[in-house]
Scaffold this active site. Structure first.
Site, short mmCIF file in Angstrom:
data_model
loop_
_atom_site.label_atom_id
_atom_site.label_comp_id
_atom_site.label_asym_id
_atom_site.label_seq_id
_atom_site.Cartn_x
_atom_site.Cartn_y
_atom_site.Cartn_z
N GLU A 192 -0.40 3.73 -3.33
CA GLU A 192 -0.81 2.56 -4.12
C GLU A 192 -1.03 2.96 -5.59
O GLU A 192 -2.10 2.81 -6.16
CB GLU A 192 -2.07 1.92 -3.54
CG GLU A 192 -1.82 1.30 -2.17
CD GLU A 192 -3.00 0.52 -1.63
OE1 GLU A 192 -2.78 -0.41 -0.85
OE2 GLU A 192 -4.15 0.84 -1.97
N GLU A 290 1.74 -0.72 4.47
CA GLU A 290 0.42 -0.99 5.04
C GLU A 290 0.27 -2.47 5.27
O GLU A 290 0.55 -3.28 4.37
CB GLU A 290 -0.71 -0.55 4.10
CG GLU A 290 -0.80 0.92 3.82
CD GLU A 290 -1.98 1.24 2.89
OE1 GLU A 290 -2.87 0.38 2.74
OE2 GLU A 290 -1.99 2.34 2.32
#
Length: 867
Positions: A192, A290
């Site tokens: 991320e 995710e």
């Protein structure tokens, strides 16, 4: 990432729909039609044979060290990887931290996944025929958009030196995977990395780090895919901006990976759109690295969950069926991209409790010893502002694909069901929660129908009859108005009556408004998911120390007493930082400190009361002086009239309400019980809002009349004495209380619905035991232990005041085994709930369009989960 229904259900169907539903074994796996199952899953056409059905189980070693066990579909204890393989999982993702230990060798938690432990997880996955995605965080602990701390060993290095260190670390780690025979199919360079990687911010420098990692992958695993990972696909042009920056700098990678969480990241249609743009414009593979969803809003281990009843904003109910729906939709969204859509990884589906909330102290010891919580106290040396203060257990147990007891939920089989489709008995899963917001003095108009949704995702709109309690609403407050559907179910409308707010664009939703003046740096009005309500807020962040003000001059305020209020959320502020909400003017000088107590933990600041004079002018604003890295949002600024609470004597009314709640409703006719319930609802409305003693006295009289008017079911028993019994012995022997009953145990309840904190009379018959335990589930809690006489027992129990609304079960247990149960519906708000929720505000989206009718907002997005 860190972190009513149809009452003729058979027992098995009811168990499947319940939040803790266990996995059902399908009767067949016909590729040309849906299989019989315990949930509905719509087939996703066109899935390739190698579409990634992935999971991230990085916490598994710590979980097992803490004694957590898992079970297969048949209920037998089993190795987690066996269960995953049987459920269609073909890929495992494992995070890697550089050095997640303190100087004494104590692990930081979150699985404490260094290279050797990640390799061990990879070996187990490989042994079960799964490929492995290695997820390098390039940090010693959690990395996400707000936190990309460099490893301890890299701190103080220049960006160029960090690139060299990253390449060497990646190469060495991957060689360990290769030496262990791990089937590495993909490697993720950073986690991320929206804003930085290893604390490197500049795009040129970041690109050098990405490239160094990519080159290491190409060297050790030349056939593996190189993935870069970002999040927030809901933000317009974000992903195209990242992809363009990478292309401009010639970064070598194969896969553009996205996080996608339904609660935070927009729609799946938007997800498909942004991923398709990346795939087509930049010739990249795409995937979701995710995702997850809740199957309950209960907590399994005594440590608060990231997504809970206080912040849940999901598009589907918090049930196993709702969880399955979301997983299926994310898979379909990636598949819709076409051949470039590689697949989906579910994040931490096995991060289940190490023990129940009742064993919190024992759980804490396990989290510390084994690293099975999201963070241990030892992580505080590396991450003092977050882990150092908030270390603890799993914040993800209600998003696992296993129940709190380690048994698989049927949602785990979605990876299979998306290929075949799955069907089950059609039952109701949610009833719309109606929320109506009006200004004080305008009429309250409730909808005539309510949306009821079923597990096959169809809906119906039965008519609803609302209680006359709505007529007792007086003044600002939050009120619960009960209603009954034509199909028999009970519903509740939450009516919020607002004071007139004199702040212009108070929720920052009007993009054309120029009411606010913003000076300084680091703050802007933006679309964000971090709002109290609505889609926009005043958002702030900067890498280095910064300050800003947002101000507004409010005119035309009637003379009188007022308060100024605003909500804030965020974190990262320094001890000496300034955060003020203020109001000033002729005779006005009021201020309050604004709190930053964590992500999406909104706190209300109140300045005043103060007096507005005849000029009607108030200057208002917020002033922030912040440490670099501090972040947050300001939302819902309100300048409203202030009045002290009125003095009223409510003792008699509260006593009557308690008497009404204690009535065993099954003993009386439905018509008189309905009148009692209507009067009780009116009493709660008056207690929640009206400041007039006349209202209190009038509704007390109404409630007394309803109590006096209760009529017993059936004939009134005769007052004549019973005949004197014959002294001749009966031909039938009298029953011996010690004789075991021959009937199956049954349980009946005095009411079918109740509010949190309400009482229920429980009658049990047919029990062969000296005593029983009466409790409430879905997450079981014991309420009473009762002796059994002649096979029967009874007790009046109190429903826990903190129980979640929805469908629950009163259970009768003998020696810990459930022998009988009966459905009990818990309403969304009781008398206490209304009072506790009185401070909740609703942002008035589109208010200007609806003012003419008096109704500002009827919110039809929230659902009350059934089952």
């Amino acid at each position: 990432m860190r972190t009513h229904g149809i009452r003729i259900l058979g027992a098995s169907a009811a168990a499947v729909i319940a939040a803790g539903a266990l996995i059902a074994i399908p009767a067949a796996h016909a590729a040309d039609g849906p299989v019989e199952a315990g949930i509905f899953v719509e087939r996703v056409d066109g899935l390739s044979d190698d579409f990634i059905n992935g999971v991230d189980v990085s916490s598994i070693l710590a979980q097992e060290a803490s004694g957590v066990t898992y079970h297969d579909a048949q209920g037998s204890e089993a190795d987690l990887f066996d269960v995953l393989e049987e459920s269609g999982v073909n890929y495992v993702r494992v995070r890697v931290w550089n050095d997640p230990y303190d100087a004494d060798g104590n692990g930081y938690g979150g699985g404490t996944v260094d290279v050797p432990r990640a390799v061990e997880i990879g070996q187990r996955a490989t042994a079960h025929g799964m490929r492995v995605l290695v997820d390098f965080h390039y940090s010693d602990f959690w990395a996400d958009p707000a936190k990309q701390q460099a490893p301890k060993a890299w701190q103080g290095l220049t960006p160029a030196e960090k690139a060299d260190a990253l390449g060497a670390f990646t190469r060495d780690a991957l060689e360990a995977f290769a030496d262990a025979g791990v089937a590495v199919g993909m490697v993720q360079i950073g986690n991320e990395t929206n804003n930085r990687i290893a604390d490197v911010v500049d795009w040129d420098d970041k690109a050098a780090l990405f490239q160094a990692g990519s080159e290491a992958v190409r060297e050790v695993f030349p056939d593996a895919l190189v993935a870069l990972h970002f999040t927030n696909p809901e933000t317009a042009n974000r992903y195209t901006g990242y992809a363009a920056a990478l292309a401009a700098r010639g970064v070598d990678y194969d896969v553009f990976a996205s996080s996608y969480y339904d609660f935070w990241h927009g729609t799946t249609d938007n997800l498909t759109s942004v991923l398709t743009t990346i795939a087509e414009t930049y010739d990249k593979k795409v995937m979701v690295a995710e995702t997850s969803y809740v199957h309950t809003l209960d907590d399994g281990d005594g440590w608060q969950n990231s997504v809970n009843a206080g912040n849940f904003t999901g598009s589907r109910p918090a049930t196993v069926q709702g969880q399955a729906d979301v997983i299926r939709d994310v898979i379909a969204a990636v598949a819709a991209v076409g051949d470039a859509g590689l697949g989906v990884f579910y994040w931490e589906p096995a991060w289940t409790p190490v023990g129940p909330p009742s064993q919190l102290e024992a759980n804490k010891l396990l989290w510390e010893r084994d690293g099975s919580g999201w963070a241990s106290s030892f992580a505080g040396e590396y991450d003092p502002e977050d882990a150092g203060e908030w270390y603890g257990g799993s914040s993800w147990d209600n998003q696992a694909l296993f129940g709190f007891d380690g048994h698989p939920l049927e949602s785990l089989r979605v990876f299979e069901y998306v290929r075949t489709g799955a069907v089950t008995e059609r039952v109701e899963t949610s009833i719309e929660e109606v929320a109506v917001t009006v200004y004080d003095g305008t009429p309250v108009v409730l909808p005539t129908t309510v949306i009821v949704e079923y597990n096959d995702r169809t809906t119906e709109n039965p008519a609803v009859t609302w209680s006359s309690a709505v007529d007792w609403i007086r003044g600002p407050g939050v009120y619960a108005i009960p209603g009954r559907l034509a199909t028999g179910q009970h519903v509740t409308a939450i009516v919020t009556v607002l004071e007139t707010n004199y702040v212009q664009n108070h929720g920052f939703e009007d993009t054309a408004s120029t009411a606010w003046t913003i000076t300084g740096t680091g703050a802007a009005i933006e679309a964000t998911t971090d709002t109290d309500e609505g889609a926009r807020a005043l958002k702030f962040w900067a890498a280095s120390a910064y300050s800003f003000e947002a101000t507004q001059t409010v005119t035309g305020v009637p003379a009188g007493e007022y308060v100024l209020q605003a909500r804030t959320q965020g974190d990262g502020e320094g001890a000496d930082d300034g955060r003020w909400l203020w109001a000033w003017g002729d005779g006005i000088d009021a201020s309050a400190t604004m709190q930053l107590d964590g992500w999406r933990t909104f706190r209300v600041a109140t300045a005043g009361p103060f007096t507005v004079g005849e000029d009607g002018v108030v200057n208002i604003g917020v002033t922030f002086e912040l440490t670099g890295g501090a972040w947050g949002t300001v939302d819902d600024v309100r300048l409203v009239a202030y009045s002290a609470a009125a003095e009223r004597d409510t003792d008699a009314l509260e006593a009557l309400l308690a008497e009404a709640d204690a009535v065993v409703r099954g003993d009386f006719t439905a018509e008189t019980v309905a009148a009692l319930d209507d009067a009780s609802a009116a009493a709660r409305v008056v207690l929640a809002g009206s400041g007039w003693q006349d209202d209190v006295d009038a509704v007390a009289e109404l409630l007394q009349d309803a109590l006096d008017g209760l009529e017993l079911v059936g004939p009134v028993p005769s007052e004549e004495p019973s005949p004197v019994p014959s002294e001749q012995p009966s031909e039938q022997p009298s029953a011996d209380p010690s004789d075991p009953p021959t009937d199956e145990p049954t349980v009946s309840l005095s009411v079918g619905t109740v509010r949190p904190g309400g009482r229920v009379h429980v009658e049990v018959t047919g029990v062969d035991a000296p005593e029983i335990e009466i409790g409430i589930a879905s997450t079981y809690r014991a309420l009473a232990t009762v002796p059994v006489v002649g096979g029967a027992a009874s007790a009046t129990v109190t429903v826990p005041s903190d129980i979640e609304p929805g469908l629950h079960h009163i259970q009768v247990r003998v020696g810990g085994v459930v022998v009988a149960e009966q459905e009990l519906r818990v309403l969304a708000l009781g008398a206490t709930g209304v009072a506790e929720d009185a401070g909740r505000w609703v942002v008035l989206a589109g208010a200007a369009l609806l003012l003419g009718a008096g109704i500002l907002l009827i919110e039809r997005r929230r659902r009350r989960t059934v089952g």
